[in-house]
Design a protein around this motif. Structure first.
Motif, PDB file in Angstrom:
ATOM      1  N   UNK A 135       8.599 -79.956-115.938  1.00  0.00           N
ATOM      2  CA  UNK A 135       7.811 -78.997-116.782  1.00  0.00           C
ATOM      3  C   UNK A 135       8.610 -77.503-116.359  1.00  0.00           C
ATOM      4  N   UNK A 136       9.561 -77.458-115.666  1.00  0.00           N
ATOM      5  CA  UNK A 136      10.133 -76.091-115.436  1.00  0.00           C
ATOM      6  C   UNK A 136      11.518 -76.286-115.985  1.00  0.00           C
ATOM      7  N   UNK A 137      12.173 -77.206-116.432  1.00  0.00           N
ATOM      8  CA  UNK A 137      13.523 -77.072-117.129  1.00  0.00           C
ATOM      9  C   UNK A 137      13.588 -77.869-118.551  1.00  0.00           C
ATOM     10  N   UNK A 138      14.494 -77.585-119.441  1.00  0.00           N
ATOM     11  CA  UNK A 138      14.838 -78.317-120.496  1.00  0.00           C
ATOM     12  C   UNK A 138      15.437 -79.576-119.783  1.00  0.00           C
ATOM     13  N   UNK A 139      14.864 -80.667-120.406  1.00  0.00           N
ATOM     14  CA  UNK A 139      15.429 -81.947-119.710  1.00  0.00           C
ATOM     15  C   UNK A 139      15.723 -82.890-121.249  1.00  0.00           C
ATOM     16  N   UNK A 140      17.307 -83.356-121.174  1.00  0.00           N
ATOM     17  CA  UNK A 140      17.842 -84.044-122.159  1.00  0.00           C
ATOM     18  C   UNK A 140      18.079 -85.619-122.240  1.00  0.00           C
ATOM     19  N   UNK A 141      17.983 -86.145-123.139  1.00  0.00           N
ATOM     20  CA  UNK A 141      18.739 -87.644-123.062  1.00  0.00           C
ATOM     21  C   UNK A 141      19.442 -87.628-124.281  1.00  0.00           C
TER      22      UNK A 141
END
Length: 450
Positions: A135-141
């Motif tokens: 919810x707080x950060x950009x997260x990537x795969x």
């Protein structure tokens, strides 16, 4: 640990999924020459406190507090769900420290080092890093095949193209959270491997893995020193093209058990934990010509049968050519196709005897073809060849048996232990009392090629 066949043998059990065990029904006439378990002594009793100490007293003098300042961007790279690294526990400690050093949530991204494994979807991402982090950060795969998402940083002296997922490549600092485990090609996993190949384009992945094929045996590099390992050397050359990196690395026991955590410059952290892993996990060097059957459980791998086949390769050197490799794979039915799609598994199974013959006899040809073409899956072909070329491979895995049947190419699958032991004896027709070695937690232990 030697057990004469003339005495009543104590029950031998191995971990079998969360909180359970499985008794091995090894025939009474067999000689159990050795049971090798990892050294899991002295685990950390307060992981959070140990992580704070590691961050305050880094290896190689690279302390996050001395590198981070207002306005910098940080790319955190975590290993993927096939590992049981305490990512959810480590991230809040690290993110609180970064926030205390003046970084905002938008300054920090999270990427999962998936390499060639399945992409991490939104639900799995939340399980891996936690709702608050998502919810707080950009997260990537990272999309391993989409070259437009990668920065090209050039080529290493070893000829490896360095193509790194853009949010990782362009950050001012990279912090890797992973673990050191025995690895067939890199000697040990962890460290820079989370980026190379974890967040690298498939072309980089393939080139790196080709460095780790180890000549005539795929297991020859297992447990090797970083300075002597061609894949690890190529990884370090690629890492030299990036800016600063910090490693937070773990030596793991079973899920929930951390034996050591270290932080700092990736090279000394990796070297220290690899040395400790070698001490705790390498099996004694016994004469493999005296061992007819190698028995290995897949614990603590989390139920993915294709990843579990690495366990047999990690212990292949314990037995003789012409012998039997017997795998006991606890398998989560929901994870059967995590590494290889179910249609592919069923397709291999459907080829029956003819397919098994081709996979055993034709892998050498396939190996030469993909090597000449530089196919990214070359290392998988080599592993398959090494596993079955001169051994009978038997696997007890009821969910896998129920999903695809009794054969996976030349590998026979079982949901009944007694039938597996009968098949092992049939594969050794001239031996009255086979000798075997047992590795109950084969996901941690390994046998070096000597």
């Amino acid at each position: 640990m030697t057990t004469p066949s003339t005495e009543t043998r104590p029950a031998i059990s191995l971990p079998w999924g969360p909180g359970s065990s499985l008794n091995l029904e090894i025939p009474d006439s067999w000689n159990v020459a050795d049971i090798t378990r990892p050294d899991l002594s002295n685990p950390l009793d307060d992981y959070t406190a140990a992580l704070h100490r590691a961050l305050d007293e880094p290896e190689g003098g690279l302390k996050i507090d001395s590198v981070v300042r207002n306005g910098l961007t940080v790319a955190i790279v975590v290993d993927d769900p096939t590992r049981w690294t305490p990512v959810r526990e480590a991230l809040p400690v690290l993110l609180d420290r970064l926030q205390g050093l003046g970084l905002r949530s938008e300054d920090v991204t999270i990427s999962v080092g998936v390499g060639r494994h399945h992409a991490v979807d939104a639900e799995t991402m939340r399980l891996r890093v936690g709702d608050a982090v998502v919810d707080a950060h950009q997260c990537f795969s990272p999309p391993v095949d989409d070259l437009s998402e990668y920065d090209d940083l050039g080529t290493t002296p070893e000829g490896v193209p360095v193509r790194v997922f853009r949010p990782v490549a362009r950050a001012d600092l990279r912090i890797m959270i992973g673990s050191v485990l025995p690895h067939l090609q890199a000697g040990f996993g962890g460290g820079y491997k989370l980026i190379f190949p974890g967040t690298s384009h498939r072309s980089t992945l393939g080139a790196l893995h080709r460095k780790g094929l180890g000549g005539d045996q795929a297991g020859r590099l297992l447990g090797s020193d970083a300075g002597e390992n061609p894949m690890r050397r190529a990884i370090r050359s690629a890492a030299a093209k990036l800016g600063p990196c910090v490693s937070i690395s773990h030596l793991l026991g079973p899920p929930g058990t951390v034996l050591h955590v270290a932080s700092g410059h990736p090279d000394p952290v990796q070297d220290r934990l690899a040395l400790e892993a070698r001490r705790r996990f390498r099996a004694p060097d016994l004469n493999p010509s005296d061992v007819d059957v190698v028995v290995a459980g897949n614990d603590p791998w989390p139920g993915d049968p294709m990843m579990s086949f690495k366990v047999l390769l990690q212990h292949r050197a314990a037995g003789r050519p012409g012998g039997v490799l017997a795998g006991f794979f606890w398998t989560d039915p929901e994870a059967i196709d995590r590494s290889v799609p179910m249609p592919v598994l069923r397709g291999i199974a459907a080829t029956g005897f003819a397919g098994g013959w081709f996979l055993r006899r034709g892998l050498a040809v396939a190996d030469r073809v993909v090597s000449a073409l530089h196919v990214p899956s070359e290392f998988l072909i080599r592993w398959a060849r090494e596993l079955v070329v001169d051994r009978t491979v038997l696997v007890y895995s009821p969910p896998l048996f129920q999903a695809i049947g009794s054969h996976l190419g030349p590998i026979r699958l079982f949901d009944d232990q007694s039938q597996l032991w009968e098949a092992a004896e049939a594969a050794l027709p001239r031996i009255n009392a086979p000798r075997c070695r047992v590795f109950p937690q084969g996901g941690l232990t390994y046998c070096a090629v000597v």
